[in-house]
Design a protein around this motif. Structure first.
Motif, short mmCIF file in Angstrom:
data_model
loop_
_atom_site.label_atom_id
_atom_site.label_comp_id
_atom_site.label_asym_id
_atom_site.label_seq_id
_atom_site.Cartn_x
_atom_site.Cartn_y
_atom_site.Cartn_z
N ARG A 98 0.83 -1.21 0.00
CA ARG A 98 0.00 0.00 0.00
C ARG A 98 0.87 1.26 0.00
NH1 ARG A 98 -2.83 -3.01 3.80
NH2 ARG A 98 -2.03 -1.76 5.51
N MET A 99 1.94 1.24 0.78
CA MET A 99 2.83 2.40 0.83
C MET A 99 3.52 2.62 -0.52
SD MET A 99 4.45 2.07 4.65
CE MET A 99 5.15 3.73 4.73
N GLN A 100 3.92 1.54 -1.18
CA GLN A 100 4.53 1.66 -2.50
C GLN A 100 3.54 2.22 -3.52
OE1 GLN A 100 5.85 -2.42 -2.85
NE2 GLN A 100 7.95 -1.91 -2.22
N GLU A 101 2.27 1.76 -3.43
CA GLU A 101 1.24 2.26 -4.34
C GLU A 101 1.00 3.76 -4.13
OE1 GLU A 101 -2.07 -0.29 -3.46
OE2 GLU A 101 -1.23 -1.97 -4.60
N LYS A 102 1.24 4.24 -2.92
CA LYS A 102 1.07 5.66 -2.61
C LYS A 102 2.36 6.44 -2.84
CE LYS A 102 -2.55 4.89 0.79
NZ LYS A 102 -2.96 5.03 2.18
N ASP A 103 3.35 5.79 -3.47
CA ASP A 103 4.63 6.43 -3.79
C ASP A 103 5.35 6.99 -2.57
OD1 ASP A 103 4.60 5.86 -6.54
OD2 ASP A 103 3.33 7.61 -6.93
N LYS A 104 5.29 6.26 -1.47
CA LYS A 104 6.03 6.66 -0.27
C LYS A 104 7.51 6.42 -0.51
CE LYS A 104 2.43 7.55 2.30
NZ LYS A 104 2.12 8.83 2.85
N SER A 105 8.34 7.17 0.14
CA SER A 105 9.78 7.04 -0.05
C SER A 105 10.27 5.74 0.62
CB SER A 105 10.50 8.24 0.57
OG SER A 105 10.43 8.18 1.99
N TYR A 106 11.45 5.31 0.19
CA TYR A 106 12.04 4.11 0.79
C TYR A 106 12.28 4.32 2.28
CZ TYR A 106 14.95 0.12 1.78
OH TYR A 106 15.45 -1.03 2.35
N ALA A 107 12.67 5.53 2.65
CA ALA A 107 12.91 5.82 4.07
C ALA A 107 11.65 5.62 4.91
CB ALA A 107 13.43 7.24 4.23
N GLU A 108 10.48 5.94 4.33
CA GLU A 108 9.22 5.74 5.05
C GLU A 108 8.84 4.27 5.11
OE1 GLU A 108 6.29 9.35 4.24
OE2 GLU A 108 7.31 8.72 2.40
N ILE A 109 9.17 3.52 4.07
CA ILE A 109 8.79 2.11 3.97
C ILE A 109 9.76 1.19 4.72
CG2 ILE A 109 8.41 0.20 2.32
CD1 ILE A 109 7.62 2.33 0.24
N GLU A 110 11.02 1.59 4.79
CA GLU A 110 12.06 0.73 5.35
C GLU A 110 11.75 0.15 6.73
OE1 GLU A 110 16.88 0.60 5.77
OE2 GLU A 110 15.89 2.54 6.05
N PRO A 111 11.20 0.93 7.67
CA PRO A 111 10.92 0.33 8.99
C PRO A 111 9.97 -0.88 8.90
CG PRO A 111 10.73 2.71 9.10
CD PRO A 111 10.90 2.36 7.65
#
Length: 191
Positions: free
Chosen positions: A129-142
């Motif tokens: 879902r975060m990738q679909e919303k184009d979140k940055s890797y830094a936001e997704i990494e945790p």
């Protein structure tokens, strides 16, 4: 009514630990559930040496209200306190978690594997879902790190899995249909 099971790191060291009788615990959880609003959930965080009881408002963090040191996660034992805790949860969620979720609270290794597999699926869904919303890797990494940690627990022997499987967090929303989004991954009876 649905209840949900989560594994996550929460602390409640700032709360003063108390002792609850078995019936008292059931009454406390039941009363708290009856008092929460439609957009809230009761949360029970189950550690080995204590439990935390609190609430969470939809879309917000949780607020722990009580700590009881005579209940907790009971690996490798047939502790009656685990049965009382399971009963207290069933009293507010009408037994809507699959049986393996309740068994996980009692320290059943196979049940813990099943709940850990759910955690991996939940993190995969969150990452997607975060990738679909184009979140940055830094936001997704945790979330990637948490997913990978959960995956690595699945490779452990039963004894080792029991050592790293706390806390268990059970969440029982007042109105689950409105509390969660359609994209949320949750453990429920229909699974």
């Amino acid at each position: 009514m649905k209840s949900f099971l989560r594994f996550d790191l929460k602390t409640g060291e700032d709360l003063v630990g108390g002792i609850a009788s078995e019936q008292g615990l059931v009454n406390i959880i039941d009363t708290l559930f009856n008092e929460i609003k439609e957009d809230e959930a009761v949360e029970i965080h189950i550690f080995r040496k204590y439990i935390l009881i609190g609430t969470r408002k939809k879309g917000h963090g949780d607020k722990m209200l009580m700590k009881f040191t005579n209940f907790g996660f009971c690996p490798n034992s047939k502790d009656a306190k685990a049965d009382v805790l399971m009963y207290a949860i069933k009293a507010i969620d009408d037994g809507n978690l699959p049986d393996y979720c309740y068994k996980a609270i009692g320290g059943d290794p196979g049940a813990l594997r099943q709940t850990t597999q759910h955690v991996v699926r939940a993190y995969d869904a969150k990452i997607r879902r975060m990738q679909e919303k184009d979140k940055s890797y830094a936001e997704i990494e945790p979330f990637i790190l948490k997913r990978d940690a959960a995956k690595s627990r699945l490779e452990l022997l039963d004894e080792d899995l029991l050592d790293v499987s706390e806390p268990i967090i059970v969440e029982v929303p007042k109105n689950p249909e409105d509390f969660y989004e359609e994209t949320d991954v949750a453990i429920g009876k229909e699974e």
